[in-house]
Design an enzyme around this catalytic site. Structure first.
Site, mmCIF file in Angstrom:
data_model
loop_
_atom_site.group_PDB
_atom_site.id
_atom_site.type_symbol
_atom_site.label_atom_id
_atom_site.label_comp_id
_atom_site.label_asym_id
_atom_site.label_seq_id
_atom_site.Cartn_x
_atom_site.Cartn_y
_atom_site.Cartn_z
ATOM 1 N N CYS A 216 0.838 -1.212 0.000
ATOM 2 C CA CYS A 216 0.000 0.000 0.000
ATOM 3 C C CYS A 216 0.867 1.254 0.000
ATOM 4 O O CYS A 216 0.580 2.231 -0.700
ATOM 5 C CB CYS A 216 -0.929 0.002 1.207
ATOM 6 S SG CYS A 216 -2.069 -1.399 1.239
ATOM 7 N N SER A 217 1.923 1.215 0.764
ATOM 8 C CA SER A 217 2.858 2.330 0.820
ATOM 9 C C SER A 217 3.521 2.531 -0.549
ATOM 10 O O SER A 217 3.600 3.658 -1.058
ATOM 11 C CB SER A 217 3.904 2.050 1.898
ATOM 12 O OG SER A 217 4.810 3.107 2.016
#
Length: 163
Positions: free
Chosen positions: A57-58
């Protein structure tokens, strides 16, 4: 079928197709302001992630924000169920002070409306939608395996192809 952490999950709601108009939504920004899709005039990438505090996600959030930062009239909206405070902390730690983070933690209305709420986890499944200035969907990728990265090149190409 959608898979999360090796197990099938149930997605709530209807997923959208290219050519449809993305419906408006209202979510909380990292500064606790209510923000709607209609607030953003221009092209949009809606980057949906389960939790900003995970590696994929990062990476997804950083990749879209860095690759598209210089485009005019273009907004990258990252949506998760993370609390706005966590989203703000992540942006500060990553040095992405212009990233637009929106939280669906309150009632999961975005997840339900966009067919992305994982019923078993109350998290959002991973997806990317590209919208033109009129919120017409020109690209979608709903990932079957939530624990995999999206096709960045195809999404960016679709965005840049908007006239």
């Amino acid at each position: 079928m959608t898979i999360f952490i090796g197990k099938a999950v149930t997605l709530v709601g209807k997923q959208f197709q290219v050519g449809e108009i993305a419906p408006d939504f209202t979510l909380l920004s990292s500064d606790l302001e209510k923000r709607s899709l209609s607030d953003f005039k221009g092209k949009k990438v809606i980057s949906v992630v389960p939790s900003i505090d995970t590696g994929i996600c990062s990476t997804q959030t950083r990749t879209f924000n860095q690759a598209l930062a210089d485009l005019e009239d273009t907004y990258i909206l990252t949506i998760s169920v993370d609390l706005p405070f966590a989203q703000a902390r992540w942006c500060g730690a990553e040095g992405l002070d212009k990233a637009i983070m929106l939280s669906d933690y309150y009632d999961h209305s975005f997840g339900k409306q966009y067919g992305l709420l994982m019923e078993e986890w109350h998290l959002l499944a991973r997806a990317v939608l590209v919208l033109d200035e009129d919120n017409k969907i020109v690209y979608t990728q709903y990932l079957e395996n939530v624990n995999s990265e999206p096709d960045y090149v195809s999404a960016i190409t679709a965005l840049k192809a908007i006239k």
